[in-house]
Every structure is written in structure tokens, then in C-alpha cells.
Design an enzyme around this catalytic site. Structure first.
Site, PDB file in Angstrom:
ATOM      1  CE1 TYR A  16      -3.484  -2.728   0.762  1.00 45.88           C
ATOM      2  CE2 TYR A  16      -2.042  -3.328   2.587  1.00 45.88           C
ATOM      3  CZ  TYR A  16      -3.107  -3.609   1.759  1.00 45.88           C
ATOM      4  OH  TYR A  16      -3.796  -4.773   1.925  1.00 45.88           O
ATOM      5  CE1 TYR A 144      -7.789  -5.831   3.155  1.00 45.05           C
ATOM      6  CE2 TYR A 144      -7.176  -7.614   4.629  1.00 45.05           C
ATOM      7  CZ  TYR A 144      -6.936  -6.859   3.496  1.00 45.05           C
ATOM      8  OH  TYR A 144      -5.855  -7.142   2.697  1.00 45.05           O
ATOM      9  CG  ASP A 244     -11.375 -13.651   6.817  1.00 47.50           C
ATOM     10  OD1 ASP A 244     -10.415 -14.167   7.438  1.00 47.50           O
ATOM     11  OD2 ASP A 244     -11.231 -12.771   5.951  1.00 47.50           O
ATOM     12  CE  LYS A 273      -3.163 -10.679   8.392  1.00 40.71           C
ATOM     13  NZ  LYS A 273      -4.446 -10.287   7.822  1.00 40.71           N
TER      14      LYS A 273
END
Ligand SMILES: *Cc1c(COP(=O)(O)O)cnc(C)c1O
Length: 424
Positions: A16, A144, A244, A273
Site C-alpha cells: 500500500y 476486510y 474469516d 496469518k
């Protein structure tokens, strides 16, 4: 050292960030425990766990050993037609830990890809069950789910990347942002959400949400009762519930999975993760036997996905070791201890001008400002206090490695409060 940084700045993208960025990344020489060693000799505590991942800290002896042992026997083989012990052992551990009913495991190579696989599972299952018109996803605003195109389509339509990609993203259905706070009153939200649900045609295949904590969409905590309401809606309408758990999984919120706060089971669950303890990129999609059977009954006769590096043995071996370290630890007590230290240490931020909210859940601590933050300046202040953070938007936050001591946590919270105190 300057040569390396010059080359990086000229040629290497960072997340980003503009290619021609005014900010210079810090060169990391090594990392051990919860500390990064920078090339200039500074050793900040990593208050981000490398974005939720390094829960046991860096260079953990058991994770290092698992990785070395696996490299000595086989680093990778294709997963089509072949299998291996690291994948089997990891699947066994995941199914042991996961909410009841989850029974099948698909290994993917990153969180975003696991979300794509979960969405594909839902669409294929609906086709297999004779509902080819159910192609949309229902989700919460403020979410997200990753950076690939399917995942982007269910990210928050305002804060996410929708505006830029309106013409290419699939059009999904959004429920209002869930009520803020673990113990918030549900009623007003349920009334609004029910109205959205009642207005739907039979186009929805699945609901996808991050349970209890919306992460990169705004670090917002919401009541577990929302999940029970969504579970009921899914059962009533024949939708699948996809959780999620890529950020929330593996004890981060104080339960092994976010779903456990609500006592529900999803039909499909994504993890990533922290799965490998922050060592290698790996994610997994778990689903029920019913979902798998329905997919097999679709016209293709199989789930149509298969990454080249599927179930990479190095990643699976280190993930199995990471889950062993976690389950052999008193993680419930550790997370409660971290929560107390974060809540106590961040409390003084409530008195600061420019602070809108201070909140914690499990081993996550957040200071929300009432204005956008200057990321570089706030990070620099934290670094002066011996802590690495990466704020975004109006959020200064930490999800430290679980090995962090009370003294480390005091240093971390002190640095976050200092970063929030900085005059604008
Ligand atoms: C980070 C994250 C993803 C994407 O995972 P990647 O490994 O970065 O692709 C998806 N969903 C949630 C909730 C996440 O926190």
C-alpha cells in the site's frame, strides 16, 4: 546498508505504498523473541507480530527445529496425486482445534487466496444443490477479507478499494456495520439488518464475516450475538456461513477462534496469518462434510482449485509445530494477562485530546484518534520508545507476540500513548 536501501527505494514495492515513496523503510538485519534487530543496531519490540502472525516471537527454537528438520527431508512436492506427513499432521491438528462440524481441509498459499477458495466453495455448493442463481455474498460493512478480486468485493465498500474498482468487482450485499463493542445492544442493528435480509431475492450463496473483531477494516469489536443471528439467518435461508478467522484465529481474541465467543460453527472457515507462527505463507480453508459433498455433486465433480505450492511441506511442518507450542501453553491465561496489561497501559490515552476511543479485545489494543494519523511521524515516536508499530487511517494499535512480558507490554502501551499524544 545505504546501497541496499537505495536499491529498495528504486525498485521494490512495499504494501500500500507508492513506488516513489517519501518514507524510507527500516532495514531489518534479524529478529529474535519479540524484537527486531535493525541494521543500525536498534532493537525495537515488534508490537505488530508482523501483522498478526509471529505469535510465539521470532526464532522460536521449536519452530526453527521443525523447519530445519523438514528442509533436510523435503522442501516441496506437488500435491496433485501426492501427499505427505506434514500436511496430514497439520490437517489433523486444525480439525482438532476447530469449531465442531468442520471436517475437511484445503491448504492455500495466503489468506486472500483462502478467501477466494471459500467463496468458490460456496458458489459451487449452491450450484451442486440446484441453486445456480445464488451467486451473491452477504457481508458486514467495515470488513476486510484480502486484496484479490473476490476478497475485495466483500471488503468495506467505502473504506476498501470498491470505489476504484466499481466496474470490475462483483456486486455484493452489505449489512450495516455491527454495533460497536463486545457487549453492545443488538436490537437497533438487528432491525436494520432484518430489513436488508427481508428485501433480498434468492440470490445469496453465503454470508462472510470476520467474527467478533473487524481487523484491517477498522479494528472494531462487535457482540458475538451478531454471529448467532447470522448463523440463524443462514440456516433459515439455505446460505452458508463463512467465517474469516485469518486475523482472529489461534487465540488472538481470547478464544481459540472468534466463533468460540458465540458458541457457533461456520460451514466454511478461513485461517492464515498466525497459522505458521509468522514463518511462512500458508492458509487453510476448513469446511463441513456436507459442504464437501455438495461441491462434489456440482457439475465439475470436484472443487476447482489447486495452487502450485499447495500444502508446502516446510510451511505445514512449521505450522504443526506452532500449533503444538500454542496448545501446550496456557494460552487462555497468557491472553488474559496481555489483555489486562494492554487495558491498563492504554487507559491514559483516554485523557488525551484527539483520542476518540480506546479499546481492547484479547491480545489486541487500539487507540482510535478523531483525525487521520501521520503514519511516519507516529511510528518514529514509537520507535524512540523502543517499539515498532504501523498505524493506519485513524488507528494506533498493537497485537503483540504472546511471549511479551508485562514489562514489554508496559513499553508497548507507553509507546502507543506517546504516539497518540504527538501534536498534530
Ligand atoms: C490479512 C487478512 C486477509 C488476507 O490475508 P493475506 O495473507 O494478506 O492475503 C484476509 N482476511 C483477514 C480478516 C485478514 O486479516
Amino acid at each position: 546498508m545505504d546501497d541496499l536501501i537505495d536499491f529498495d527505494r528504486a525498485h521494490v514495492w512495499h504494501p500500500y505504498a507508492p513506488m516513489d515513496s517519501p518514507a524510507t523503510p527500516l532495514l531489518v538485519a534479524s529478529a529474535a523473541g519479540n524484537r527486531l534487530t535493525l541494521a543500525d543496531g536498534r532493537e525495537p519490540i515488534d508490537a505488530m507480530s508482523s501483522w498478526w502472525a509471529a505469535i510465539h516471537g521470532y526464532r522460536h527454537p521449536r519452530l526453527d527445529a521443525a523447519l530445519h528438520r523438514q528442509a533436510d527431508s523435503m522442501s516441496h512436492v506437488m500435491f496433485g496425486g501426492l501427499t505427505h506427513e506434514p500436511a496430514i499432521e497439520l490437517a489433523r491438528r486444525l480439525l482438532d482445534l476447530a469449531p465442531a462440524g468442520l471436517d475437511k481441509v484445503f491448504f492455500a498459499d495466503s489468506g486472500s487466496v483462502s478467501v477466494e477458495v471459500a467463496l468458490k466453495m460456496a458458489l459451487q455448493l449452491q450450484r451442486g444443490n440446484g441453486h445456480p442463481g445464488r451467486t451473491q455474498l452477504l457481508t458486514l460493512r467495515g470488513g476486510y477479507h484480502g486484496d484479490t478480486f473476490g476478497a475485495m468485493s466483500v471488503c468495506d465498500p467505502v473504506g476498501g478499494m470498491h470505489q476504484m474498482f466499481t466496474d470490475v468487482l462483483a456486486e455484493q450485499v452489505f449489512l450495516p456495520r455491527p454495533p460497536a463493542g463486545f457487549d453492545a445492544d443488538l436490537e437497533p442493528w438487528v432491525a436494520e439488518a432484518q430489513a436488508v435480509v427481508d428485501a433480498l431475492d434468492d440470490t445469496v450463496a453465503a454470508v462472510i464475516v470476520e467474527p467478533v473483531l473487524q481487523g484491517a477494516g477498522g479494528m472494531r469489536v462487535y457482540p458475538p450475538a451478531v454471529l448467532r443471528w447470522l448463523r440463524d439467518q443462514c440456516d433459515a435461508h439455505g446460505w452458508l456461513l463463512i467465517l474469516d478467522e485469518i486475523a482472529t484465529g489461534f487465540a488472538r481474541t481470547g478464544e481459540m477462534f472468534g466463533a468460540d465467543h458465540a458458541g457457533i460453527s461456520p460451514d466454511i472457515m478461513c485461517v492464515g496469518k498466525a497459522l505458521t507462527g509468522g514463518y511462512l505463507t500458508l492458509a487453510a480453508v476448513l469446511c463441513t462434510a456436507d459442504v464437501a459433498a455438495g461441491i462434489d455433486a456440482s457439475e465439475s465433480g470436484a472443487l476447482m482449485h489447486g495452487p502450485t505450492y499447495m500444502a508446502n511441506p516446510l510451511a505445514c511442518a512449521v505450522a504443526a509445530a506452532s500449533l503444538d507450542v500454542l496448545t501446550e501453553s496456557d494460552w487462555r491465561r497468557d491472553i488474559a494477562r496481555i489483555n489486562t496489561a494492554l487495558a491498563t497501559g492504554l487507559a491514559p490515552a483516554r485523557e488525551l485530546g484527539g483520542v476518540a476511543d480506546v479499546r481492547t479485545l484479547g491480545a489486541v489494543g487500539v487507540i482510535q484518534l478523531d483525525h487521520p494519523i501521520e503514519v511516519a511521524a507516529a511510528s518514529a515516536v514509537a520507535l524512540e520508545h523502543g517499539v515498532w508499530i504501523r498505524p493506519f487511517r485513524d488507528l494506533i494499535y498493537t497485537m503483540p507476540p504472546y511471549i511479551s512480558t508485562d514489562e514489554d507490554l508496559a513499553t508497548i502501551t507507553g509507546a502507543l500513548v506517546a504516539a497518540a499524544r504527538r501534536p498534530r
